[in-house]
Structures are given as structure tokens and as C-alpha cells.
Design a protein around this motif. Structure first.
Motif, PDB file in Angstrom:
ATOM      1  N   ASP A  34       0.820  -1.209   0.000  1.00  0.00           N
ATOM      2  CA  ASP A  34       0.000   0.000   0.000  1.00  0.00           C
ATOM      3  C   ASP A  34       0.859   1.267   0.000  1.00  0.00           C
ATOM      4  N   PRO A  59      -0.375   2.524  -3.700  1.00  0.00           N
ATOM      5  CA  PRO A  59      -1.627   2.650  -2.948  1.00  0.00           C
ATOM      6  C   PRO A  59      -2.828   2.121  -3.738  1.00  0.00           C
ATOM      7  N   GLY A  60      -3.592   1.274  -3.068  1.00  0.00           N
ATOM      8  CA  GLY A  60      -4.824   0.767  -3.648  1.00  0.00           C
ATOM      9  C   GLY A  60      -4.672  -0.455  -4.521  1.00  0.00           C
ATOM     10  N   LYS A 111      -5.954  -4.259  -3.588  1.00  0.00           N
ATOM     11  CA  LYS A 111      -7.352  -4.618  -3.814  1.00  0.00           C
ATOM     12  C   LYS A 111      -7.612  -5.029  -5.264  1.00  0.00           C
ATOM     13  N   LYS A 112      -6.701  -4.690  -6.147  1.00  0.00           N
ATOM     14  CA  LYS A 112      -6.881  -4.994  -7.574  1.00  0.00           C
ATOM     15  C   LYS A 112      -6.276  -6.330  -7.987  1.00  0.00           C
TER      16      LYS A 112
END
Length: 268
Positions: free
Chosen positions: A117, A121-122, A125-126
Motif C-alpha cells: 500500500d 496505494p490501492g 485490492k486490484k
């Protein structure tokens, strides 16, 4: 044994053999590959530690995003796990779907995701593939893709676990970082191949929490290992004491001792 690990062809590729600050050697990392007997089309592939400079080395060695089955993280210093965000990012970019097992200390996957992260960042989740945490602590045993793993703690500035992987007729010990202990010597007993960090030449010049070439030789004799591989040497020691290191190894007639370069492959 499950997955045909007994009688398998087994190799260890040293993606890197350096310490954290070595500008000439990638961070120490091992790529363990096991081909079940009689089957060269499939393999079990395990990455042992993934520091700053390791991900690029991994993808130089392997272009298939689905070959890697598991990653072991010995401890959470950057030169042993800060390559994980890039590894995961590129697997996502390459559309990996196969689950990836992360074997490490309890709570280790949370640290990997925190690093991910910070770096991207983010993106965690992908990810298009599941991350499966398998916790291993000192004195514990787990099964990973048909192999048996056990761990013991070294003497290091941060909690570091050495690991032993058994596959029936072969066994691999990898120290991670740290000075050997009675527990790691017991863990390595009779190992086919033991890979140990040797930061300096002898204990007289030792640095707290790190091993030495001479100390590792004594440790290997006590453990009765068949072959010893020395890695993670301090960069100035490697440069200025290389002849002394080789002379020390040449005088060692009761052990087979190797000091590999990055990219070298050693069969088990």
C-alpha cells in the motif's frame, strides 16, 4: 510423497547473494525448483526472501507469472521483503490468476500488504490472484506443496527465522539473517544443503546479529550437513578479504563449501 516430491530433480538458483547495501550483488534470495520424478513439464517453485533488488532478478529468470507457488520471508528487514510490492504488481500486470502462498512469521502477510500500500496505494485490492498466508514460527511444522517446513530463530537485530524444507530424499536449510544458534544447528542436522549468511570472515570481527565464515564452518560441522553455501557477505569484506575467505574454505577438507555468485545454480 504427495506431488511426487520424492526422487525429484531439485535445484537452487541464487538470484542474489549480497547484503542490503552491496551495489555489486543483488540482495540474497534463493529460487528453489522441484521437478517431480519423470515429469519435466511441471515444477514446484519457491522463492526464499524477496528484497529490494530481487524482483527484477526473478523476472529475468522466469517469465511465466503462474510458475511461482510460494514465497518465504525470513524477517522484515527491507533487503529481505521490500521486493514484494513489485513482485505482486508485475504478477497483476501479467494477469496472474493462480493463488500465491506467503509463508512467514504470524502476521507477516499484513506487513507485506502494508508495504504494498505504501509502494502502490490501492493496488492490493486490484490483485487478480489470492494471497494465502501460511504462518510458520520457531518450533512449528507446516506442509507446503508436498514439502515439510520447520523453523528456528537466529540471533539477529529483528526476529529472524531460519527454515528447513524437506522433500523426502533431499533437504534445504536457509538461515535468512543472523548468527547461528543451538536451535538452528539442531534444525539443520543432516541437511543435504545448508545456505547460511556469513557477514564477516571470523568472529573476532563479528557484527552483532550476523554470522561469520569461520563460525558457519563450525556450525555446519556440528550439524553434520553435507554441503554448506555461504552468502550475504559484507561488501567491504567481500572486496578486501576475498583471498582470505577462499583460503579459509580451501583448508576445509571435511566439508564441501561453496560461495556462489548471483545467478549460479546448485543442484540438490
Amino acid at each position: 510423497m504427495e506431488n511426487g516430491v520424492v526422487d525429484a530433480k531439485v535445484t537452487v538458483e541464487f538470484l542474489g547473494v549480497g547484503e542490503a547495501c552491496d551495489e555489486t550483488q543483488p540482495n540474497t534470495s534463493l529460487l528453489l525448483q522441484v521437478w517431480p520424478a519423470g515429469d519435466c513439464s511441471t515444477s514446484i517453485q519457491i522463492l526464499l526472501d524477496c528484497g529490494f533488488s530481487v524482483s527484477h532478478r526473478y523476472f529475468q529468470a522466469c517469465s511465466d507469472p503462474d510458475l511461482l507457488d510460494a514465497v518465504w520471508i525470513s524477517h522484515f528487514h527491507g533487503d529481505h521483503f521490500f521486493g514484494m510490492p513489485l513482485l505482486l504488481l508485475r504478477f497483476w500486470e501479467m494477469k496472474r490468476l493462480k493463488p500465491l502462498t506467503i509463508v512467514t512469521q504470524p502476521g507477516g502477510l499484513e506487513r507485506v500488504l502494508a508495504a504494498m500500500d505504501l509502494a502502490y496505494p490501492g493496488f492490493a485490492k486490484k490483485l487478480t490472484f489470492p494471497l494465502r498466508e501460511l504462518a510458520l514460527d520457531a518450533g512449528r511444522t507446516v506442509q507446503v506443496h508436498g514439502t515439510t517446513w520447520r523453523a528456528a530463530q537466529t540471533e539477529h537485530g529483528q526476529k529472524n527465522l531460519s527454515v528447513r524444507i524437506d522433500g523426502g530424499q533431499w533437504s534445504l536449510f536457509y538461515s535468512g539473517d543472523g548468527r547461528p544458534t543451538a536451535e538452528t544447528q539442531t534444525l539443520a542436522e543432516g541437511c543435504t544443503l545448508a545456505v547460511h549468511e556469513a557477514f564477516v570472515l571470523n568472529d573476532d570481527n563479528s557484527i552483532a546479529g550476523h554470522g561469520s565464515v569461520q563460525g558457519c564452518l563450525a556450525w555446519a560441522r556440528g550439524a553434520g550437513v553435507r554441503r554448506l553455501v555461504l552468502v550475504h557477505m559484507q561488501r567491504d569484506v567481500r572486496r578486501t578479504q576475498w583471498r582470505e575467505i577462499l583460503d579459509t574454505i580451501r583448508r576445509c577438507h571435511d566439508l564441501e563449501v561453496l560461495v556462489p555468485g548471483s545467478g549460479d545454480i546448485v543442484p540438490l
